[in-house]
Motif scaffolding. Structure first.
Motif, short mmCIF file in Angstrom:
data_model
loop_
_atom_site.label_atom_id
_atom_site.label_comp_id
_atom_site.label_asym_id
_atom_site.label_seq_id
_atom_site.Cartn_x
_atom_site.Cartn_y
_atom_site.Cartn_z
N ALA A 94 18.07 43.28 27.35
CA ALA A 94 17.73 42.05 26.62
C ALA A 94 18.99 41.23 26.35
O ALA A 94 19.00 40.00 26.54
N LEU A 95 20.05 41.92 25.95
CA LEU A 95 21.31 41.22 25.67
C LEU A 95 21.79 40.46 26.90
O LEU A 95 22.31 39.35 26.82
N ASP A 96 21.57 41.06 28.05
CA ASP A 96 21.97 40.44 29.30
C ASP A 96 21.28 39.09 29.53
O ASP A 96 21.87 38.18 30.11
N VAL A 97 20.04 38.99 29.07
CA VAL A 97 19.31 37.71 29.20
C VAL A 97 20.07 36.63 28.41
O VAL A 97 20.25 35.51 28.88
N LEU A 98 20.53 37.00 27.22
CA LEU A 98 21.28 36.05 26.38
C LEU A 98 22.63 35.69 27.01
O LEU A 98 23.00 34.52 27.12
N LYS A 99 23.33 36.75 27.43
CA LYS A 99 24.64 36.56 28.04
C LYS A 99 24.56 35.60 29.23
O LYS A 99 25.33 34.65 29.34
N LYS A 100 23.62 35.87 30.12
CA LYS A 100 23.47 35.06 31.34
C LYS A 100 23.08 33.62 31.01
O LYS A 100 23.56 32.67 31.62
N ASP A 101 22.21 33.48 30.01
CA ASP A 101 21.78 32.15 29.60
C ASP A 101 22.99 31.33 29.13
O ASP A 101 23.16 30.17 29.51
N LEU A 102 23.85 31.98 28.34
CA LEU A 102 25.03 31.26 27.84
C LEU A 102 26.01 30.96 28.97
O LEU A 102 26.58 29.87 29.03
N GLU A 103 26.17 31.94 29.84
CA GLU A 103 27.10 31.73 30.95
C GLU A 103 26.64 30.55 31.81
O GLU A 103 27.46 29.77 32.28
N SER A 104 25.32 30.40 31.97
CA SER A 104 24.81 29.27 32.76
C SER A 104 25.10 27.94 32.07
O SER A 104 25.05 26.88 32.68
N LYS A 105 25.39 27.99 30.77
CA LYS A 105 25.72 26.76 30.04
C LYS A 105 27.24 26.62 29.87
O LYS A 105 27.71 25.81 29.07
N GLY A 106 27.98 27.46 30.58
CA GLY A 106 29.44 27.34 30.56
C GLY A 106 30.09 28.03 29.37
O GLY A 106 31.27 27.78 29.07
N VAL A 107 29.36 28.88 28.67
CA VAL A 107 29.94 29.58 27.52
C VAL A 107 30.29 31.01 27.94
O VAL A 107 29.45 31.74 28.45
N THR A 108 31.55 31.38 27.72
CA THR A 108 31.99 32.73 28.08
C THR A 108 31.66 33.71 26.96
O THR A 108 31.80 33.38 25.79
N TRP A 109 31.27 34.89 27.34
CA TRP A 109 30.82 35.92 26.40
C TRP A 109 31.92 36.96 26.21
O TRP A 109 32.37 37.58 27.16
#
Ligand code: BGC
Length: 396
Positions: free
Chosen positions: A21-36
């Motif tokens: 589930a966390l990966d869904v959030l991480k990937k979503d942010l990465e697609s918006k240019g936010v590094t995790w």
């Protein structure tokens, strides 16, 4: 050089289902240019994570965003350490789509300080379908029916109740057992902390039921992580687990299907009521260089399609009331319907075990008594008396 748009996130989502589930959030942010930048602190229920957080804040270096539950959020807000999400919350109309029960914790002093990701609930039972079929095939609807099923599972040679002996897991079961004595009793004892309800006959009966449940766990239960107890049910070595709906995330991660491989029911006697907890990302006061990423993260979390995609994997239901249920499996659809029903009927109440009924001091007092009784250190009458005393002392 630090990334312009980076978020450092402290969380306790380290099991297989949680990480997915966390990966869904991480990937979503990465697609918006936010590094995790990941800061995982293992330990169900988040106690260890909260200890790690205190150290970071004391050192003057809080993470950008922190997974947190209920009253813990309010405690940090009172200390003046949290940021301000109103810019995004107002523009996106969060007030209109996030239920009041969640807003009680996401806002402080008129300011949005946390972004709710989901709604979990603790009064669930997860049953291995084949084990249930071998035990008569009918999902129990009352306490007595459940005892019959547990006895049959025992006779069939499996561990009837898969449980991990950690205080927060016993407390999670306790939420459901208290609720099975009626929503009014749950409210009086766990929310209002009424001494008569905490020490009375009904509470003695709650502890009797806890002792009965204790008789169905295996010899190796002590210290076991919750997801390993889920694995026992997934593999058919255990008959059922009494756990919040994050357990569903483990079943799904293992490729199991609701209704086919496992069955989800409300803890018998709690139908129509819900003890909830909501994972929220509380946002700390950070330097200007980090604020843009923080607001981007908050906005991404409240996006309706993200809410659907994330919660389908996590086992929880959306924190917004306007997310369609199409993508959810039958347990998820039931979770959404139950939540709406309980909200309308006034039987939606915060989970004591997961920080939504009372502040941490009271919660820890409850953990202590429940776990000592579960481990045979006192009988049920003594436990009810000790509970009332410990809660009174913790309330201060
Ligand atoms: C959290 C869940 C988490 C569970 C087990 C609960 O307190 O709300 O998100 O999966 O603990 O770690």
């Amino acid at each position: 050089m630090a990334h312009a748009d980076e978020v450092e996130v402290l969380h306790w989502w380290t099991s297989g289902g949680e990480a997915a589930a966390l990966d869904v959030l991480k990937k979503d942010l990465e697609s918006k240019g936010v590094t995790w930048k990941d800061m995982p602190v293992a330990g169900g229920g988040g106690e260890a994570a909260m200890t790690a957080l205190r150290a970071r804040v004391t050192a003057g270096n809080p993470p950008t965003a922190v997974q947190a539950l209920g009253f813990d959020i309010t405690d940090w807000a009172k200390q003046g350490t949290l940021g301000d999400l109103n810019e995004v919350a107002t523009a996106e109309g969060w007030d209109n789509v996030i239920p009041a029960a969640l807003q009680n914790f996401s806002k402080y002093d008129g300011k949005w300080i946390a972004a709710p990701v989901n709604v979990h609930s603790t009064n669930w039972v997860w049953i291995n379908k084949a084990a249930l079929d071998a035990a008569g095939g009918k999902a129990p609807e009352t306490w007595d029916e459940m005892v019959v099923v547990l006895d049959k599972m025992k006779a069939n040679g499996i561990t009837p109740l898969a449980h991990g002996g950690q205080a927060w897991q016993e407390a999670t079961m306790f939420d459901a057992v208290v609720l099975s004595m009626g929503p009014d009793f749950y409210k009086a004892s766990m929310i209002d902390l009424d001494p008569a309800a905490l020490s009375g006959d009904k509470m003695v009966e709650v502890f009797n039921r806890m002792a009965k449940l204790r008789s169905y766990v295996d010899d190796n239960f002590s210290g076991r992580d919750w997801n390993l107890a889920s694995a026992m049910v997934i593999e058919g070595k255990g008959g059922m687990q009494m756990m919040g709906d994050w357990a569903k995330g483990e079943f799904l991660k293992a490729g199991k299907k609701p209704g086919v491989d496992f069955v989800c029911i409300r803890f018998p006697g709690t139908q129509g009521a819900v003890t909830f907890n909501s994972d929220q990302f509380m946002m700390f006061k950070v330097g200007e260089d980090k604020q843009k990423a923080q607001l981007l993260m908050a906005s991404a979390i409240e996006n309706p399609s993200f809410q659907s995609a994330f919660n389908v994997v996590k086992g929880s239901v959306p924190a917004r009331t306007d997310v369609p249920n199409d993508a959810f499996d039958d347990c998820g659809k039931k979770g959404m319907a139950d939540l709406a029903e309980a909200n309308t009927k006034g039987t939606l109440m915060g989970s004591m075990a997961h920080g939504h009924a009372a502040p941490a001091a009271v919660k820890n007092a409850v953990y202590d008594v429940v776990t000592r009784h579960f481990n045979g250190e006192m009988d049920s009458a003594a436990a009810a008396a000790a509970l009332a005393e410990a809660v009174a002392a913790a309330k201060g």
